[in-house]
Design a protein around this motif. Structure first.
Motif, short mmCIF file in Angstrom:
data_model
loop_
_atom_site.label_atom_id
_atom_site.label_comp_id
_atom_site.label_asym_id
_atom_site.label_seq_id
_atom_site.Cartn_x
_atom_site.Cartn_y
_atom_site.Cartn_z
N SER A 4 0.65 -1.36 -0.01
CA SER A 4 0.00 0.00 0.01
C SER A 4 0.91 1.28 -0.06
O SER A 4 0.35 2.49 -0.26
N VAL A 5 2.15 1.20 0.05
CA VAL A 5 2.95 2.17 -0.04
C VAL A 5 3.86 2.30 -1.19
O VAL A 5 4.45 1.60 -1.57
N ASP A 6 3.70 3.54 -1.80
CA ASP A 6 4.57 3.72 -2.99
C ASP A 6 5.42 5.04 -2.89
O ASP A 6 5.06 6.00 -1.99
N ILE A 7 6.21 5.12 -3.54
CA ILE A 7 7.12 6.05 -3.55
C ILE A 7 7.65 6.89 -5.00
O ILE A 7 7.89 6.12 -5.97
N VAL A 8 7.41 8.21 -5.10
CA VAL A 8 7.58 8.78 -6.34
C VAL A 8 8.93 9.70 -6.27
O VAL A 8 8.93 10.56 -5.17
N ASP A 9 9.84 9.60 -6.99
CA ASP A 9 11.04 10.42 -6.98
C ASP A 9 10.73 11.60 -8.07
O ASP A 9 10.39 11.45 -9.20
N THR A 10 10.49 12.68 -7.40
CA THR A 10 10.18 13.94 -8.23
C THR A 10 11.32 14.70 -9.04
O THR A 10 10.98 15.33 -9.81
N THR A 11 12.49 14.02 -9.13
CA THR A 11 13.62 14.31 -10.02
C THR A 11 13.44 13.84 -11.22
O THR A 11 13.80 14.49 -12.11
N SER A 12 12.79 12.73 -11.19
CA SER A 12 12.32 11.82 -12.57
C SER A 12 11.16 11.94 -12.95
O SER A 12 10.61 11.91 -14.06
N THR A 13 9.99 12.03 -12.13
CA THR A 13 8.78 12.15 -11.97
C THR A 13 8.09 13.50 -11.48
O THR A 13 7.56 13.23 -10.25
N PRO A 14 8.66 14.56 -11.76
CA PRO A 14 8.24 15.89 -11.20
C PRO A 14 6.71 16.22 -10.72
O PRO A 14 5.98 16.01 -11.76
N ILE A 15 6.57 16.66 -9.89
CA ILE A 15 5.08 17.28 -9.71
C ILE A 15 4.62 18.45 -10.20
O ILE A 15 5.45 19.37 -10.31
#
Length: 613
Positions: free
Chosen positions: A415-426
């Motif tokens: 149930s826990v995910d992590i988004v790397d905003t350097t490669s997948t920016p908000i």
């Protein structure tokens, strides 16, 4: 001294096992990771949460029922202390010991505690051993329940200190300074507040706390989100349920996004992950995670400590952590890293080694330490993709290290995910959720663990200006950086004591810095009172000389700071911006700054200070 209080063993190796030879490979990798996170905006990428205006709703105090009940006050005081955290409390306690009773302690909060009043998010604990962090332990006889106590215990301890020393009789809460003006004829400061108060004080001690004024990311659309949202320093337990020990039953069935993985995120994320149906972590830069090594206090050991242990233990810890020259009995992650570096320097000749060999040894041992922690991520986190995002690639002290036994395992939950905003920016926040790399994810709750204002001027963070002698404004004087003597006094602003990170020092145990600052401030007040002086302030020459000390200090760290990943310590990579005191206005190592102040006091000449009668 025995080590029975040290804590539990870590299930994974906590000793570097790999030797690093080719430094250039690590330098290239670290530089590439840094460059991915550099922005042209620097600290300007964040949006301030000001007292009024846009986003001010994020500053709402969740711990009070409404505005203060007391009407406007008009008082003549000997001392007005602005801020009711450790610094304000220490100032009040020391004033009382000197028989000075005509003082007030003013704060926008609803109680004492400062950082520990505001930061009550689930999982919050001190990251420096409580035995050296909490003030007045020898004097009060208080025994912390654990090596790293919860925030609720620290807050309760603050309240007990205030009760013991009668500070509540001097407190003015839920009150914000709006202006401060010097009157030359009466040699008094007039301080006005949003409650209509007018305080006329001989001395004012004020601070702009490093962890008081929160900020938000510069992401567009924050104000359009129709779900629930808050900053971690204003945690809404009415929504989540529970308290700082967890039990967040209000998150059951909810989809939660949390933005930020600094020291706060490390503590909060495992708590959210335990209860929310879905937790998505948006991370710009991972935080180095060391084991917490917490344990219940060994009462027999604690009560066996000899008088003077508190100061001795504090001093040894800071010297060990900052220059690796002193052994410390605080055998935690901070000290283990310092000892590992000490051993590396010893291998190349120790104090007899040439400077380059010593610097290479420090750099190599830092890389080896981080290799160990990256291996630890692989050993704990089962998903290779998640593990890769959680590994750090920067020198250890580029960011404040984190300590947790629950953080890494939390990412083993489906149930826990992590988004790397350097490669997948908000890209933006919408009515329903967050858009990153063109994809929208819907959430019920967005939590901002995005830290506190750094790259703003002192007066911007404080929320008020100070009008000194002959119309001089502190906002103008400090526009391009703070200017003081020793961080306390500024010319043309007599009897005003600046506290906090105002050309003072950086040190791991901030509570120790607060204690030292209070000691020096009280010495200056004592000198002014005992001599019958009307005012105390520095000479222009002394202020300029201290500014030169600060610039020289900055110059010695510039090259190293430029290698660091963007963050608070290097003003998001914009180290030429002198408004951030952690970049342009700190003395390193901090314990040498304390020795400098002590020697200045012992000299007794008050060099650089003018007492006017």
């Amino acid at each position: 001294m025995n080590d029975r209080h040290i804590g539990i063993a870590d299930p994974h190796p906590f000793v570097p096992s790999r030797k690093v030879d080719r430094l250039e490979l690590f330098r290239e990798k670290y530089a590439a990771e840094r460059d991915k996170r550099l922005t042209k905006e620097g600290a300007g990428q964040f949006q301030a949460i000001d007292f009024t205006g846009k986003f001010s709703e994020f500053d709402t105090d969740p711990h009070v029922d409404g505005p203060r009940e007391a009407g406007p006050m008009s008082l003549d005081l000997d001392v007005l202390v602005v801020g009711a955290g450790f610094m304000g409390m220490t100032a009040g306690i020391e004033l009382g010991k000197r028989g000075i009773s005509n003082y007030k302690i003013l704060d926008v909060a609803g109680d004492f505690g400062g950082t520990w009043y505001w930061n009550r998010y689930p999982g919050v604990r001190c990251d420096v051993e409580s035995y050296i962090y909490l003030p007045y332990l020898e004097e009060t006889g208080y025994v912390p329940t654990e090596r790293y106590v919860r925030g609720s215990e620290i807050f309760a301890y603050c309240q007990s200190l205030a009760q013991k020393y009668g500070l509540y009789d001097h407190a003015v809460f839920q009150t914000r300074v709006t202006e401060m003006e010097w009157d030359e004829d009466s040699a008094r400061w007039t301080v006005r507040t949003d409650g209509g108060d007018e305080f006329r004080a001989r001395f004012v001690a004020t601070q702009s706390g490093l962890f008081m004024r929160p900020h938000l990311p510069g992401t567009p659309g924050i104000d359009t989100f129709k779900g629930h949202s808050f900053h971690t320093s204003r945690w809404d337990y009415d929504y989540t349920g529970g308290d700082d020990s967890g039990n967040l039953d209000g998150l059951r069935g909810k989809k939660v996004a949390i933005i930020g993985t600094g020291a706060t995120g490390l503590q909060v994320i495992p708590q959210i992950a335990e209860y929310a149906d879905e937790t998505v972590v948006y991370q710009r830069t991972p935080t180095q995670v060391m084991p917490r090594q917490n344990a219940a206090t060994d009462i027999e050991w604690f009560t066996s400590l000899k008088p003077g242990w508190h100061r001795e233990r504090r001093e040894a810890f800071d010297k060990c952590v900052q220059d690796r020259a002193t052994l410390s009995e605080v055998d935690d992650g901070w000290v283990k890293f310092a000892k590992y570096q000490m051993d590396a320097v010893s291998e190349v000749g120790g104090a007899n080694a040439d400077l380059q060999a010593m610097m290479d040894a420090l750099e190599r041992s830092d890389y080896e330490w981080n290799e160990m922690l990256r291996d630890r991520v692989d050993a704990v986190v089962e998903d290779e993709s998640k593990a890769a995002k959680l590994k750090t690639y920067y020198r250890t002290m580029c960011k404040r290290p984190g300590f947790s036994d629950e953080y890494l395992p939390a990412f083993n939950k489906d149930s826990v995910d992590i988004v790397d905003t350097t490669s997948t920016p908000i890209e933006r926040i919408t009515e329903n959720g967050i858009v990153a790399d063109g994809q929208e994810r819907e959430f019920d709750l967005i939590i901002y663990a995005t830290g506190f204002q750094g790259g703003r001027t002192w007066t911007e963070k404080a929320g008020y200006d100070v009008l000194g002698r002959e119309g001089n404004r502190l906002s103008k004087k400090f526009a391009d950086g703070i200017s003081t003597l020793h961080g306390f006094l500024s010319k043309d602003f007599p009897n005003l004591f600046l506290l906090g990170f105002t050309q003072t020092a950086t040190i791991t145990n901030i509570a120790h810095l607060i204690d030292e600052q209070a000691t020096h401030m009280m010495y200056l007040i004592d000198q002014c009172i005992s001599s019958g002086a009307r005012t105390i302030e520095p000479t222009a020459e002394a202020e300029q000389a201290w500014g030169k000390v600060m610039s020289d200090q900055t110059a010695t760290r510039t090259d190293w700071l430029l290698t660091c990943t963007p963050g608070l310590y290097n003003n998001e990579g914009k180290i030429a911006d002198t408004r951030n005191p952690l970049v342009s206005g700190v003395y390193v190592p901090g314990y040498q700054y304390f020795e400098l102040l002590e020697n200045w006091r012992k000299d007794g000449k008050l060099e650089g200070v003018v007492l006017s009668h």
